[in-house]
Design an enzyme around this catalytic site. Structure first.
Site, PDB file in Angstrom:
ATOM      1  N   ASN A  92       0.801  -1.215   0.000  1.00 15.51           N
ATOM      2  CA  ASN A  92       0.000   0.000   0.000  1.00 15.51           C
ATOM      3  C   ASN A  92       0.839   1.273   0.000  1.00 15.51           C
ATOM      4  O   ASN A  92       0.421   2.294  -0.548  1.00 15.51           O
ATOM      5  CB  ASN A  92      -0.929   0.000   1.223  1.00 15.51           C
ATOM      6  N   TYR A 132       2.882   9.501 -11.777  1.00 15.78           N
ATOM      7  CA  TYR A 132       2.077   8.717 -10.829  1.00 15.78           C
ATOM      8  C   TYR A 132       1.253   7.667 -11.563  1.00 15.78           C
ATOM      9  O   TYR A 132       1.208   6.495 -11.160  1.00 15.78           O
ATOM     10  CB  TYR A 132       1.175   9.655 -10.040  1.00 15.78           C
TER      11      TYR A 132
END
Length: 276
Positions: A87, A152
C-alpha cells in the site's frame, strides 16, 4: 470475534498479514480491519516510534522503500507472511517536461521497485506453504490517465502490470495476486503530494485548474474504510479477481471504459478535472 478469527486461521493457526504504509489513510484502515478479523497484523512506517495514533492491534516495523537493505531487514523481521498488502506510496504531479529525473526515479523506487522487491522476498514462503495473497494498492488513474499526473499514473500502471503478469506464475501454488484500484479517497494525500511546476511554466493555468479539481474530488471522496473492505474481499476470496475498483463510481465508469474508445475516456477524465 470467533468468526473473525476463523476467517484468518489456516492450517498453522492465525494468518499473518504485512501492510505497508500502515501509519495513516488506506494502510491504517486495512491494518485495522485485518486485526479486527483476527489476523496477526504487521504494519510498516518509516519511523514507528514517531506514530501519534497507531492502528489498534497492529505491530509496526520500520520500512523505507528507498533503502534496499531496509526492505530486506523488514522482510526478515516479518518472518512468515501469509498476506502482503503493498500500500505504501507517494503521489506526484507536474507537467512531464518539468518533472526532475531524480523525482521520477524516487517515485518509481517507492511505488514500484520497493513493492516488487518486498514481494520477491515474501513470495517463496507463500509458495512453500501453498497459500498466500498479495494485494497491490494501485489507483484508478492507472486505468483512467490524467494530464499532469503522468509519473504517478505510470507508476501505478507498472505495479498493476507486475501483478497481472506474475499472477499465473504463482497461482498453481495457492498464491493469489490482485490489484485494488481506489478512486477519489479522503486520506489527506492532497497535502502530501509532491509537485513540480517551473517558474513561468506555460502549463501553469491548466495545471492549477487540474489540481484544484483533483483536490476537490479527493475531499469529496469515500472513506478509507471502504477501500479496506475491498482489500479484505480480495484477500479472502477463494479465487481473487485480477482487479477490484472502489470509489469514483467505479462500476459505472469501468463498464463505460469497456464500451467507448480510449480517446473518449481520456476526454471525459480531462473534463472531470476542468480541462478542455
Amino acid at each position: 470475534m470467533a468468526m473473525a478469527t476463523a476467517a484468518a486461521a489456516g492450517r498453522g493457526g492465525t494468518r499473518t498479514a504485512l501492510v505497508t504504509g500502515a501509519s495513516s489513510g488506506i494502510g491504517a484502515a486495512v491494518a485495522t480491519a485485518l486485526a479486527a478479523r483476527g489476523y496477526r497484523v504487521l504494519g510498516t512506517s518509516r519511523d514507528p516510534s514517531a506514530l501519534a495514533d497507531p492502528a489498534p492491534g497492529v505491530t509496526y516495523l520500520p520500512l523505507d522503500l528507498t533503502d534496499d537493505a531496509g526492505i530486506e531487514a523488514c522482510a526478515a523481521a516479518a518472518g512468515e507472511v501469509d498476506v502482503l498488502v503493498n500500500n505504501a506510496g507517494e503521489s506526484q504531479s507536474g507537467p512531464i517536461e518539468e518533472l526532475p529525473p531524480e523525482a521520477v526515479q524516487r517515485l518509481f523506487q517507492i511505488n514500484v521497485f520497493g513493492a516488487v522487491r518486498l514481494t520477491q522476498l515474501l513470495l517463496p514462503g507463500m509458495r512453500r506453504r501453498r497459500h498466500g495473497r498479495v494485494v497491490m494498492v494501485g489507483s484508478m488513474l492507472a486505468s483512467f490517465p490524467l494530464a499532469y499526473r503522468s509519473s504517478y499514473v505510470a507508476s501505478k500502471a507498472a505495479l498493476k502490470g507486475f501483478a497481472n503478469a506474475a499472477r499465473r506464475e504463482v497461482a498453481p501454488y495457492g498464491v493469489g495476486v490482485t490489484t485494488v484500484e481506489p478512486g477519489s479517497i479522503r486520506t489527506g494525500i492532497s497535502e502530501r503530494r509532491t509537485q513540480y511546476l517551473a517558474d513561468g511554466s506555460p502549463f501553469t493555468a491548466e495545471y492549477r485548474t487540474m489540481l484544484s479539481a483533483l483536490n476537490a474530488n479527493e475531499a469529496r471522496g469515500i472513506h478509507p474504510a471502504k477501500v479496506a473492505a475491498t482489500v479484505i474481499r480480495a484477500i479472502e476470496a477463494p479465487r481473487p479477481r485480477p482487479l477490484y475498483a472502489v470509489g469514483s463510481n467505479a462500476p459505472v465508469v469501468f463498464t463505460l471504459r469497456r464500451l467507448v474508445p480510449d480517446a473518449v475516456v481520456e476526454r471525459m477524465v480531462a473534463r472531470r478535472h476542468g480541462l478542455r
